[in-house]
Scaffold this active site. Structure first.
Site, PDB file in Angstrom:
ATOM      1  N   GLU A 140       0.855  -1.195   0.000  1.00 51.15           N
ATOM      2  CA  GLU A 140       0.000   0.000   0.000  1.00 51.15           C
ATOM      3  C   GLU A 140       0.889   1.242   0.000  1.00 51.15           C
ATOM      4  O   GLU A 140       0.881   2.060   0.910  1.00 51.15           O
ATOM      5  CB  GLU A 140      -0.987  -0.034   1.167  1.00 51.15           C
ATOM      6  N   GLU A 238      -4.676  -7.917  -1.064  1.00 53.24           N
ATOM      7  CA  GLU A 238      -5.430  -7.946   0.187  1.00 53.24           C
ATOM      8  C   GLU A 238      -6.888  -7.740  -0.178  1.00 53.24           C
ATOM      9  O   GLU A 238      -7.230  -6.736  -0.806  1.00 53.24           O
ATOM     10  CB  GLU A 238      -4.975  -6.849   1.158  1.00 53.24           C
TER      11      GLU A 238
END
Length: 738
Positions: A140, A238
């Site tokens: 991320e 994810e």
């Protein structure tokens, strides 16, 4: 082709743009028509999935941090279940390991070499597993919560890429560049390229998939298009149906606390979230080559439960276990049993193009010999052994305590920490090579720790290892967290006390620290006991701590490098020490405000037009510190906007959160009321947004914070301290932004 040319012009982070070749296959990319199914994200959740669903996944997900490597070969629990990547590799020998490496707050230090030794340990450990490993470095990448300065992140990424090759691990590790694709952050996929190191350094692209419906799947579709343009396979790295509770069959639109839950049938949950996800994967099968699904009861984990009173609120996540509801489990099995989904099998690695690794090596190393204790304290035992031999080479040594694997060092020595005083322990060691061949365990080593402190709670430092402890008070301890300030980590019961090793900061003997225990309490019907936050003084344990009593030299040349209306940047010359300087302590008006490991610091959240006095001292690992430097007086810039630099104003029932601009570029921004962060706009000379998430009362106090792109930081970010302000009545009408 015109679209690709336009894209090239948008990529400001690269000096040139070359149209990607479509013929080069990425490392461990499944064959056409096939895809990886990966399950995460803690050892317990993965085990429950395998036992309940009955399918070993093609991959399993683990996590560690580059600063401590907790969770790589040891158990680590950050409030979201146990992580131990080495355990996953051992438990699932026919599955790929997908390893997330957190850089939170350490991207700059890593790029500057602070964790080079840890990087080598990481790479060599991963290589020793002798399987495909997908490395989600700094996952991320654009997430504001990760604090990745773009330039430092890219430099660090390239360092990892090159080091993997220097250690000959490129046939074991593929690197995934993963974005958050988080609707609420306002950062477009094009803007995430500020963190992109270049096509030549990326094997896969990745994204997170939780609530993409909040922005009509725009970010997800843009990321898929970017991966297609750059000829990279894409991993949905994810994914979980956030805000849904599969077991309870509910959904909440409240992403913070999960309030006002609405009933959903199992089929509705499947249709609303799962069916859409799999449709996107099928429609983009040329690019999307894997799915990492988080199969966890988030509400049972204190990090993610927003209503249990433990830790900060990080949103409402619910229960994403597919086995928690029979219809969803049935439809999940029907989906993953076909459509090219790969599972764990003895042929999987070959399918992914992974070689034998050991080149047919089946010979195990010799058994380690001559185990000897080298030192003991009240909380640790250090020992060493003679090197084993192997026909190819030793990749690691496995250390066992009472038959349980506790470490896998590359060297022929090990320090067992967090032990109980006056207690006897048994250790054995075995040697392993890169092909996975391991010797038998050594002859046992029996050693006893020294007598320890009798205090009920405290911090003991010995040999540079700091142990936080609480003597047991009859708690049941089904779960526990030992806190150093706000940093809480699960410990273990050793003898008659609960303890853990402190790795998150350097502890100095004689300095004071705030500690607390949170633990399940048998006397309260399975409830919890939370001790008061108590200040203790760190002490030496068992006479340990070494013989270093020499303090570093006093830092010189304290100076300011820049000022704004709310910040002062400082720098100083490096101090020297007979061993090494491990940190500097920065004082403002005689009060310590920071402990950086580098010779620079920026003090933020200051008042405009105000003079501040600073000094700095240097400290070493033994806790010796120099005197403070000569004081430096610095004045912040005068405010051009008038009034407070930040605050909350209420006018006509509309509450506005604002921060006066301090020279930020503001390519993106978030204005936070506590943990609730929403993008604002620049109106005149200040950044502001309307508060809609809660009622604001004039005269009441509220914590606020700004996170914003900062032009002075080479495209990096500025995050202010969380500051408490009092809401005031505005004297003019304010624009309603949302």
């Amino acid at each position: 082709m015109r679209a690709i040319a336009i894209l090239c012009r948008l990529i400001v982070s690269l000096s040139c743009c070359v149209l990607p070749a479509m013929t080069t296959a990425a490392v461990f990319q499944p064959p056409a028509g096939q895809r990886l199914l990966i399950i995460g994200q803690d050892t317990g959740s993965i085990a429950n999935y395998v036992s309940s669903v009955g399918v070993v996944p093609a991959g399993v997900t683990g996590y560690t941090g580059i600063d401590t490597l907790a969770g790589l070969t040891t158990n680590a629990d950050w409030g979201a279940g146990i992580n131990n990547a080495a355990n996953l590799a051992s438990t699932y020998p026919n599955s790929v390991v997908v390893l997330g490496i957190a850089l939170n707050g350490h991207a700059t230090a890593f790029a500057n070499g602070a964790y080079d030794a840890n990087l080598d340990t990481l790479i060599n450990t991963v290589k020793s597993w002798n399987r495909p490993v997908l490395l989600r470095w700094g996952y991320e990448v654009e997430g504001t919560w990760n604090a990745h300065p773009p330039a430092d992140f890219k430099a660090g990424w390239i360092k990892v890429w090159n080091r993997i090759r220097a250690l000959n691990a490129q046939n074991h590790i593929a690197m995934i560049w993963q974005t958050a694709t988080y609707c609420a952050d306002g950062i477009s996929v094009q803007q995430t390229l500020d963190w992109y190191p270049g096509d030549q350094y990326v094997d896969w692209m990745g994204l997170s998939y939780f609530t993409p419906q909040d922005c009509s799947w725009v970010d997800v579709n843009d990321m898929i298009a970017l991966a297609r343009t750059r000829a990279k396979p894409l991993l949905i790295a994810e994914a979980a149906p956030q805000r849904y509770d599969i077991g309870a069959l509910t959904y909440s639109a409240d992403g913070a606390f999960g309030s006002n839950k609405q009933s959903r049938s199992a089929q509705q949950i499947w249709n609303e979230w799962f069916a859409t996800l799999f449709s996107i994967i099928d429609t983009n099968a040329d690019v999307v080559r894997g799915l990492a699904y988080i199969n966890a009861d988030w509400d049972s984990q204190w990090k993610w439960n927003p209503t249990d009173g433990i830790g900060p609120v990080e949103g409402y996540w619910g229960d994403s276990r597919v086995q928690a509801q029979s219809l969803i489990r049935t439809q999940w099995l029907a989906q993953i049993s076909g459509n090219g989904w790969l599972a764990g099998s003895s042929s999987l690695f070959a399918t992914l193009g992974f070689g034998s690794g050991g080149s047919g090596d089946t010979q195990a190393p010799t058994v380690p010999a001559n185990l000897q204790v080298t030192s003991t304290t009240s909380s640790q035992i250090a020992f060493a052994w003679s090197a084993s031999s192997d026909n190819v080479g030793i990749a690691r040594y496995d250390v066992y305590h009472n038959g349980v694997l506790v470490g896998s060092p590359l060297a022929t020595n090990y320090v067992a920490t967090g032990l109980s005083a006056s207690t006897t322990y048994t250790f054995t060691v075995r040697a392993c090579d890169a092909a996975g061949n391991c010797s038998a365990q050594s002859t046992p080593l029996i050693a006893t720790t020294q007598q320890g402190s009798s205090a009920a709670q405290g911090i003991e430092v010995s040999g540079g290892i700091a142990t936080l402890y609480f003597n047991d008070a009859g708690w049941s301890g089904g779960w526990n967290y030992l806190c150093l300030g706000e940093h809480c980590v699960s410990g273990t019961k050793v003898g008659g006390r609960w303890q853990r090793t402190i790795t998150e900061q350097t502890i100095a003997i004689g300095a004071s620290y705030a500690i607390q225990i949170k633990i399940q309490n048998a006397s309260s019907s399975g409830g919890q006991y939370i001790s008061p936050m108590t200040t203790v003084v760190a002490t030496g344990a068992g006479g340990g701590g070494g013989t270093d009593t020499t303090s570093p030299t006093v830092p010189t040349g304290l100076r300011t490098t820049s000022t704004t209306t709310s910040s002062i940047a400082l720098a100083w010359n490096a101090a020297t020490d007979n061993v090494a300087v491990t940190k500097y302590e920065v004082y403002r008006a005689g009060v310590r405000i920071a402990s950086p490991t580098v010779t620079t610091f920026t003090d933020t959240g200051l008042a405009a037009g105000t003079t501040y006095s600073y000094s700095v001292r240097a400290c070493d690992a033994a806790g010796n510190c120099s005197a403070q430097s000569s004081a430096l007086g610095v004045t912040t810039n005068a405010s051009g906007g008038g009034g407070s630099a930040q605050g909350i104003e209420v006018t006509g029932g509309v509450a506005t959160l604002y921060f006066n601009d301090a020279g930020w570029s503001g390519g993106w921004n978030y204005l936070c009321l506590g943990e609730h962060c929403v993008s604002g706009t620049k109106v005149g000379t200040r950044w502001q947004r309307t508060i809609t998430e809660q009622s604001i009362v004039v005269g009441s106090s509220y914590p606020i914070q700004i996170k914003i792109q900062h032009s002075a930081g080479n495209g990096g970010q500025y995050i202010s301290p969380m500051t408490t302000v009092t809401a005031t009545s505005g004297n003019q009408g304010l624009q309603q932004l949302r």
